[in-house]
Each structure stands twice: as structure tokens, then as C-alpha cells.
Enzyme design. Structure first.
Site, PDB file in Angstrom:
ATOM      1  N   ASP A  20      -9.498  -5.518   3.757  1.00  0.00           N
ATOM      2  CA  ASP A  20      -8.035  -5.342   3.160  1.00  0.00           C
ATOM      3  C   ASP A  20      -6.989  -6.610   3.534  1.00  0.00           C
ATOM      4  OD1 ASP A  20      -6.749  -3.547   1.040  1.00  0.00           O
ATOM      5  OD2 ASP A  20      -5.358  -3.746   3.053  1.00  0.00           O
ATOM      6  N   GLU A  22      -2.783  -7.636   3.644  1.00  0.00           N
ATOM      7  CA  GLU A  22      -1.630  -7.622   3.464  1.00  0.00           C
ATOM      8  C   GLU A  22      -1.101  -8.971   3.268  1.00  0.00           C
ATOM      9  OE1 GLU A  22      -0.361  -4.620   2.623  1.00  0.00           O
ATOM     10  OE2 GLU A  22      -2.171  -3.554   3.463  1.00  0.00           O
ATOM     11  N   HIS A 157      -0.985   1.056   3.556  1.00  0.00           N
ATOM     12  CA  HIS A 157      -0.705  -0.341   3.174  1.00  0.00           C
ATOM     13  C   HIS A 157      -0.503  -0.979   4.688  1.00  0.00           C
ATOM     14  CE1 HIS A 157       0.595   0.586  -0.643  1.00  0.00           C
ATOM     15  NE2 HIS A 157       1.387   1.582  -0.270  1.00  0.00           N
ATOM     16  N   ASP A 162      -6.522   0.567   5.621  1.00  0.00           N
ATOM     17  CA  ASP A 162      -7.053   0.441   4.083  1.00  0.00           C
ATOM     18  C   ASP A 162      -8.468   0.188   3.816  1.00  0.00           C
ATOM     19  OD1 ASP A 162      -4.274   1.646   3.458  1.00  0.00           O
ATOM     20  OD2 ASP A 162      -3.877  -0.080   2.350  1.00  0.00           O
TER      21      ASP A 162
END
Length: 381
Positions: A20, A22, A157, A162
Site C-alpha cells: 500500500d 500514500e 490511510h 492498510d
């Protein structure tokens, strides 16, 4: 060929990675990664890795509020370039699993490309997997999976938290469904890039969407297979990528090292170019054309010289003119004024059985042609 990383499913024999990211936003080529989280699963167990990433640009205020990652937090973090080599080693050869994988894979591919590294793993999207396993459900976002399957988030998030949710979802699926059922779903939704290691998605995206021909080459540039399609890019991708390939495509993809392609401006042009390519290159995986009793080698040419056949590509709307003389296909021009330049007395003397087969009935049915005389339009004389 690569071993199948899904063979032992929940704890596969080959490591897999749940990933994952960001980012500063959602636009490839503009926004940058701010955090990476990876959960690696394999026969030796489970390991986790994460790092903040200096995006070398400000993080928008609403993204800071959503993720909790601020400019101050990433100011002294390593840049992606500093992480790239170790990160690629960590993920290379692993099945890449992410939620809305197009996003995470796309960002990583762009970042690796900036550093001069190629990143082309096999990809499994857990959104697509959830839809395949639970087709009656309408929502497949990560929050929906948490609620529906009692997953336990340590945060939301944030990249590693995640990625861990995806690992939890993976374990739930394998507890809830029989191994053969899961294996079928996983094989269906996995996009396999690694079987054609020398051709990536960037190469495929350069291929025209409309009519054309393609040739695959193997070791020592040996011709492997020639084909045609009215949707050329889609056809090439179906050979090399995607879950629904035949056993023949899987074997062929493992051999491919390079490809060539040509736009033909229409279906007739694709038929002519493919036949000529097969006849001249004799690719190992194409069947040799069979002779038919109705073919007449050296059949009389019904025109006084070369002709141009006009076609329009339905996908692009572009026009093309295919030049033929004495049942010999001489090539395709993008403008009628250029068609005459393709005429060559030496080449036009060679009768091509494949061209005769493709065109004889079409011409007899009144296919529109433009005569060419001495390399010019007949009407100009």
C-alpha cells in the site's frame, strides 16, 4: 517459466507482497509517494517493512489531514531514489497484491522508471478479487471489506496498516473458501506480466489501437509468431498479459524477447501484411498455409499495371492505400499520392499465392481500386 506463486495459496511456496502507498495525490507523473508499506508472506512466514518517503514537493493540506503525514514528517525521510534499489530487491519476482492495484502499481512503476529501473511484477488487485468471490456485494472498498469480514485495522490511510488489512483479507478468503475455488478466482484475476519479461506495459501502450500486424521474436531474434488484428494493441496484450490466456499463449509468452508491429490502415491490409510476413520470415509457431486445389499459381492479373486499394481504419478513421501488382503486395501508403512510389518492377514480377487468395474473390465482387501507371495515378496521364 516462473513457478506459480499461488500454488500453496495462503502461505505460498514463492513469496508474495501486499503493498500500500500514500501519495501527495492521485495523478500519475505529477503526484509522488509519501509512504510505502509492505507485508511479505512466504514459506518462511510473514515480515513487514515500511518507510516514509520524501516526495520532494509539498503535501496538500487535505492529504495531510486524511493520512496524518505532514511535510515535517517527510522532510528528513529518504527520497524514492535512495530507496529504489533495496525496494526493488524486496519486491522483485513477487506477486504484487494491492487494493485498486492499478494505482499502487502505476505509481511505483513511474517512480522506478525515473530512477532507470524496470518494475513489471505480476499483479493481483484485491478489489477485483473481492468482486470475483462476492459478486452479489456492491461495495468492495477497503472500508467495506473491514466491515464485512471483521478485519482489524491498526490505523487507516497509513501504508503498512492498510497493507496488513489486505493480508487479513487474504487469510479470511482462504479460511472461507475451498482451495480449488480460490485457485480458480486467483488465476482469473491475476494480471501476469512476468511471462514476457522483455516486454512491459509501456511497450504495449505504444502499439496502435486499430488494424495492424505483429511479430514476436525469441532468442537470437528468431521469428516466433506473426499475427494480425483489427484491435492490434488489445490482441498483443491478450497474448502476453491477462488471466484468460490459452496454454499456447502461456508457452509462447515465455519465449518472447522482442516484438515488432505495423499499422495497416484496415483489415485487408492486415491480411496482406500478415501473409507476406509469414511467407518471408517463416515463424516457428505459425502453421504453414495449406495449398488448395482451387488456387491457380500464376493466374492472370486483370489490370494493365499496379493498383491501389483504399481502406479506412474503423478505430482511428485513418485512410490507407494498399498497392498490388501482378498478385504481389507491394506495401501500404498513408496517402494516394505516395502509393506510386511503392511500385517496383522487380518486386511486382513475383506472384504471391497468399495475395491471390486474399484478393481474387474480393476484386471479382467489385472491390474499388485506383489504377497506377508508371508510379503515378492513371488519371494523371
Amino acid at each position: 517459466m516462473h513457478p506459480n506463486p499461488l500454488a500453496n495459496l495462503a502461505f505460498p511456496s514463492e513469496p508474495i507482497v501486499f503493498v500500500d502507498l500514500e501519495t501527495t495525490g492521485g495523478t500519475f507523473g505529477v503526484d509522488r509517494i509519501t509512504e510505502i508499506g509492505i507485508v511479505e508472506v512466504g514459506p518462511s512466514g510473514v515480515s513487514q517493512w515500511s518507510s516514509l518517503v520524501n516526495p520532494q514537493k509539498p503535501i496538500p493540506a487535505f492529504i495531510q489531514q486524511l493520512t496524518g503525514i505532514t511535510d515535517a514528517m517527510v522532510r528528513d525521510a529518504p527520497t524514492f531514489e535512495q530507496l529504489a534499489s533495496g525496494l526493488l530487491e524486496r519486491m522483485n519476482g513477487r506477486l504484487f497484491i494491492a487494493h485498486n492495484a492499478h494505482f499502487d502499481h502505476g505509481f511505483l512503476k513511474d517512480e522506478f522508471k525515473r530512477t532507470g529501473l524496470r518494475f513489471a511484477p505480476d499483479v493481483l488487485c484485491t478489489v477485483q478479487l473481492s468482486r470475483a468471490v462476492y459478486p452479489a456485494e456492491s461495495r468492495h472498498g477497503l472500508d467495506a471489506l473491514v466491515a464485512r469480514h471483521a478485519l482489524v485495522p491498526s490505523a487507516r490511510h497509513r501504508a503498512l496498516a492498510d497493507a496488513d488489512l489486505l493480508w487479513q483479507f487474504w487469510q479470511h478468503l482462504h479460511r472461507a473458501h475451498a482451495p480449488d475455488v480460490m485457485r480458480a478466482h486467483l488465476d482469473r484475476v491475476t494480471r501476469r506480466f512476468r511471462l514476457a519479461e522483455h516486454i512491459d506495459e509501456d511497450t504495449i501502450e505504444q502499439i496502435v489501437a486499430g488494424c495492424g500486424v505483429y511479430m514476436f521474436y525469441g532468442e537470437n531474434d528468431a521469428p516466433l509468431y506473426a499475427g494480425r488484428s483489427v484491435r492490434l494493441r488489445q490482441r498483443v496484450r491478450s497474448h502476453l498479459v491477462g488471466p484468460r490466456r490459452s496454454a499456447k499463449d502461456l508457452r509462447l509468452a515465455a519465449l518472447v524477447r522482442r516484438l515488432e508491429w505495423k499499422a495497416t490502415g484496415g483489415e485487408i491490409g492486415a491480411l496482406l501484411a500478415e501473409a507476406q510476413w509469414i511467407a518471408s520470415a517463416r515463424p516457428a509457431h505459425n502453421r504453414a498455409p495449406k495449398s488448395r486445389s482451387g488456387d491457380v499459381r500464376g493466374a492472370p492479373w486483370p489490370y494493365s499495371g499496379a493498383i491501389a486499394i483504399e481502406e479506412r481504419d474503423a478505430a482511428s478513421g485513418q485512410r490507407a492505400w494498399h498497392v498490388i501488382d501482378n498478385w504481389c503486395y507491394l506495401g501500404t501508403a498513408s496517402a494516394l499520392a505516395q502509393a506510386g512510389a511503392l511500385c517496383s518492377g522487380a518486386r511486382a514480377s513475383a506472384f504471391e499465392l497468399s495475395t491471390y487468395r486474399i484478393l481474387s474473390e474480393r476484386l471479382a465482387r467489385g472491390l474499388a481500386v485506383t489504377p497506377l501507371v508508371s508510379g503515378r495515378l492513371a488519371a494523371a496521364n
